[in-house]
Motif scaffolding. Sequence first.
Motif, PDB file in Angstrom:
ATOM      1  N   ARG A   1      75.368  -8.936   9.529  1.00  0.00           N
ATOM      2  CA  ARG A   1      74.491  -8.893   9.800  1.00  0.00           C
ATOM      3  C   ARG A   1      74.196  -9.720  11.117  1.00  0.00           C
ATOM      4  NH1 ARG A   1      68.961 -11.099   6.260  1.00  0.00           N
ATOM      5  NH2 ARG A   1      68.361 -10.497   8.705  1.00  0.00           N
ATOM      6  N   ASP A   2      73.747  -8.856  12.282  1.00  0.00           N
ATOM      7  CA  ASP A   2      73.535  -8.687  13.601  1.00  0.00           C
ATOM      8  C   ASP A   2      72.135  -9.666  13.734  1.00  0.00           C
ATOM      9  OD1 ASP A   2      74.299  -7.895  17.135  1.00  0.00           O
ATOM     10  OD2 ASP A   2      73.237  -9.907  16.587  1.00  0.00           O
ATOM     11  N   ASN A   3      71.472 -10.910  13.739  1.00  0.00           N
ATOM     12  CA  ASN A   3      69.933 -10.863  13.807  1.00  0.00           C
ATOM     13  C   ASN A   3      69.727 -11.079  15.077  1.00  0.00           C
ATOM     14  OD1 ASN A   3      69.968 -11.542  10.865  1.00  0.00           O
ATOM     15  ND2 ASN A   3      70.551 -13.670  11.637  1.00  0.00           N
ATOM     16  N   ALA A   4      70.312 -11.287  16.942  1.00  0.00           N
ATOM     17  CA  ALA A   4      70.533 -10.951  17.474  1.00  0.00           C
ATOM     18  C   ALA A   4      69.216  -9.252  18.147  1.00  0.00           C
ATOM     19  CB  ALA A   4      71.123 -11.564  19.378  1.00  0.00           C
ATOM     20  N   ASN A   5      70.094  -8.431  17.156  1.00  0.00           N
ATOM     21  CA  ASN A   5      69.459  -7.327  17.591  1.00  0.00           C
ATOM     22  C   ASN A   5      69.345  -6.788  16.224  1.00  0.00           C
ATOM     23  OD1 ASN A   5      70.840  -6.995  20.524  1.00  0.00           O
ATOM     24  ND2 ASN A   5      72.810  -8.297  19.353  1.00  0.00           N
ATOM     25  N   ASN A   6      69.117  -7.358  15.061  1.00  0.00           N
ATOM     26  CA  ASN A   6      67.834  -6.481  14.633  1.00  0.00           C
ATOM     27  C   ASN A   6      69.339  -5.485  13.542  1.00  0.00           C
ATOM     28  OD1 ASN A   6      66.584  -7.713  14.623  1.00  0.00           O
ATOM     29  ND2 ASN A   6      64.546  -6.264  15.528  1.00  0.00           N
ATOM     30  N   LYS A   7      70.467  -5.744  13.855  1.00  0.00           N
ATOM     31  CA  LYS A   7      71.445  -4.707  12.873  1.00  0.00           C
ATOM     32  C   LYS A   7      72.248  -5.376  12.197  1.00  0.00           C
ATOM     33  CE  LYS A   7      71.727  -1.695  17.182  1.00  0.00           C
ATOM     34  NZ  LYS A   7      72.792  -1.063  18.026  1.00  0.00           N
ATOM     35  N   ILE A   8      72.420  -4.501  11.210  1.00  0.00           N
ATOM     36  CA  ILE A   8      73.176  -4.581   9.986  1.00  0.00           C
ATOM     37  C   ILE A   8      74.402  -3.632  10.154  1.00  0.00           C
ATOM     38  CG2 ILE A   8      73.167  -4.046   7.278  1.00  0.00           C
ATOM     39  CD1 ILE A   8      70.277  -3.703   7.394  1.00  0.00           C
ATOM     40  N   TYR A   9      75.037  -3.810   9.470  1.00  0.00           N
ATOM     41  CA  TYR A   9      76.805  -3.169   9.250  1.00  0.00           C
ATOM     42  C   TYR A   9      77.988  -3.273   8.497  1.00  0.00           C
ATOM     43  CZ  TYR A   9      75.897  -4.033  14.549  1.00  0.00           C
ATOM     44  OH  TYR A   9      75.862  -4.166  15.702  1.00  0.00           O
TER      45      TYR A   9
ATOM     46  N   CYS B   1      73.660  -0.342  10.753  1.00  0.00           N
ATOM     47  CA  CYS B   1      71.493   0.554  10.876  1.00  0.00           C
ATOM     48  C   CYS B   1      71.179  -0.557  11.450  1.00  0.00           C
ATOM     49  CB  CYS B   1      71.424  -0.323   9.062  1.00  0.00           C
ATOM     50  SG  CYS B   1      69.976   0.158   8.862  1.00  0.00           S
ATOM     51  N   GLU B   2      69.972   0.431  11.905  1.00  0.00           N
ATOM     52  CA  GLU B   2      68.923  -0.101  13.296  1.00  0.00           C
ATOM     53  C   GLU B   2      67.872  -0.357  12.715  1.00  0.00           C
ATOM     54  OE1 GLU B   2      69.168   0.982  16.727  1.00  0.00           O
ATOM     55  OE2 GLU B   2      67.713  -0.283  17.472  1.00  0.00           O
ATOM     56  N   PHE B   3      67.221  -1.453  12.356  1.00  0.00           N
ATOM     57  CA  PHE B   3      66.057  -2.458  11.737  1.00  0.00           C
ATOM     58  C   PHE B   3      64.928  -2.110  13.142  1.00  0.00           C
ATOM     59  CE2 PHE B   3      63.224  -5.007   8.659  1.00  0.00           C
ATOM     60  CZ  PHE B   3      62.641  -5.177   9.706  1.00  0.00           C
ATOM     61  N   SER B   4      64.221  -1.490  12.653  1.00  0.00           N
ATOM     62  CA  SER B   4      63.071  -2.126  13.732  1.00  0.00           C
ATOM     63  C   SER B   4      61.028  -2.168  12.766  1.00  0.00           C
ATOM     64  CB  SER B   4      62.299  -0.999  14.607  1.00  0.00           C
ATOM     65  OG  SER B   4      62.052   0.209  13.746  1.00  0.00           O
ATOM     66  N   GLY B   5      60.285  -2.798  13.195  1.00  0.00           N
ATOM     67  CA  GLY B   5      58.699  -2.734  12.385  1.00  0.00           C
ATOM     68  C   GLY B   5      58.711  -3.671  12.016  1.00  0.00           C
ATOM     69  N   ASP B   6      59.295  -5.172  12.176  1.00  0.00           N
ATOM     70  CA  ASP B   6      58.806  -6.236  11.529  1.00  0.00           C
ATOM     71  C   ASP B   6      60.221  -7.144  12.230  1.00  0.00           C
ATOM     72  OD1 ASP B   6      57.264  -7.223   7.797  1.00  0.00           O
ATOM     73  OD2 ASP B   6      57.412  -8.245  10.247  1.00  0.00           O
ATOM     74  N   THR B   7      59.872  -8.641  11.442  1.00  0.00           N
ATOM     75  CA  THR B   7      60.655 -10.149  11.625  1.00  0.00           C
ATOM     76  C   THR B   7      62.294  -9.521  11.118  1.00  0.00           C
ATOM     77  OG1 THR B   7      59.091 -11.424  12.338  1.00  0.00           O
ATOM     78  CG2 THR B   7      61.163 -12.379  11.945  1.00  0.00           C
ATOM     79  N   PHE B   8      62.953  -9.454  11.185  1.00  0.00           N
ATOM     80  CA  PHE B   8      64.136  -8.595  10.924  1.00  0.00           C
ATOM     81  C   PHE B   8      64.623  -9.753  10.134  1.00  0.00           C
ATOM     82  CE2 PHE B   8      67.745  -6.501   9.750  1.00  0.00           C
ATOM     83  CZ  PHE B   8      69.312  -6.995   9.981  1.00  0.00           C
ATOM     84  N   THR B   9      64.796 -11.360  10.403  1.00  0.00           N
ATOM     85  CA  THR B   9      65.074 -12.674   9.963  1.00  0.00           C
ATOM     86  C   THR B   9      63.951 -13.371   8.924  1.00  0.00           C
ATOM     87  OG1 THR B   9      63.685 -13.675  11.383  1.00  0.00           O
ATOM     88  CG2 THR B   9      66.773 -13.777  11.563  1.00  0.00           C
TER      89      THR B   9
ATOM     90  N   THR C   1      71.204 -18.116   3.893  1.00  0.00           N
ATOM     91  CA  THR C   1      72.748 -18.608   3.316  1.00  0.00           C
ATOM     92  C   THR C   1      73.761 -17.835   4.304  1.00  0.00           C
ATOM     93  OG1 THR C   1      72.894 -17.806   1.327  1.00  0.00           O
ATOM     94  CG2 THR C   1      71.437 -19.904   1.892  1.00  0.00           C
ATOM     95  N   GLY C   2      73.420 -16.749   4.562  1.00  0.00           N
ATOM     96  CA  GLY C   2      74.998 -15.704   4.661  1.00  0.00           C
ATOM     97  C   GLY C   2      75.420 -15.464   3.846  1.00  0.00           C
ATOM     98  N   THR C   3      74.742 -15.770   2.628  1.00  0.00           N
ATOM     99  CA  THR C   3      76.108 -15.665   1.201  1.00  0.00           C
ATOM    100  C   THR C   3      75.971 -14.019   0.708  1.00  0.00           C
ATOM    101  OG1 THR C   3      75.419 -17.674   0.157  1.00  0.00           O
ATOM    102  CG2 THR C   3      76.371 -16.290  -1.608  1.00  0.00           C
TER     103      THR C   3
END
Length: 121
Positions: free
Chosen positions: A72-80, A22-30, A55-57
């Motif tokens: 989640r990959d915070n560097a690339n705004n992705k969720i797996y 899943c690719e996220f865009s449009g705001d701050t992912f974190t 916490t990454g829980t």
Amino acid sequence: QVHLQESGGGSVQAGGSLRLSCEFSGDTFTDYNVGWLRQRPGKEREFVAVITQTTGTKFYPDPVEGRFTISRDNANNKIYLQMDRLIPEDTAVYYCNVEGSVRRTQGRNYWGPGTQVTVFS
């Protein structure tokens, strides 16, 4: 405006694996917690995995515990969502979801359009 787009769905034989992205865009992912939900035929939407930002829980319901893994990959705004040992009951439309996790984004909740996963026996 937040935009989410899933990919990676398809058909797979029971016992097989799929990895949804899943690719996220449009705001701050974190500033968001992320998760996956699904809607099986004739059923209500149900969550299958959540990962918090602070916490990454990770949380999984019993039907998928030990078979599904969210990351989640915070560097690339992705969720797996890695799905292993799939069973026909996992057949559903899968949606990625983000929910605000900080004061600025509190109350915000966004969904992707969904991706179909079909598991055949």
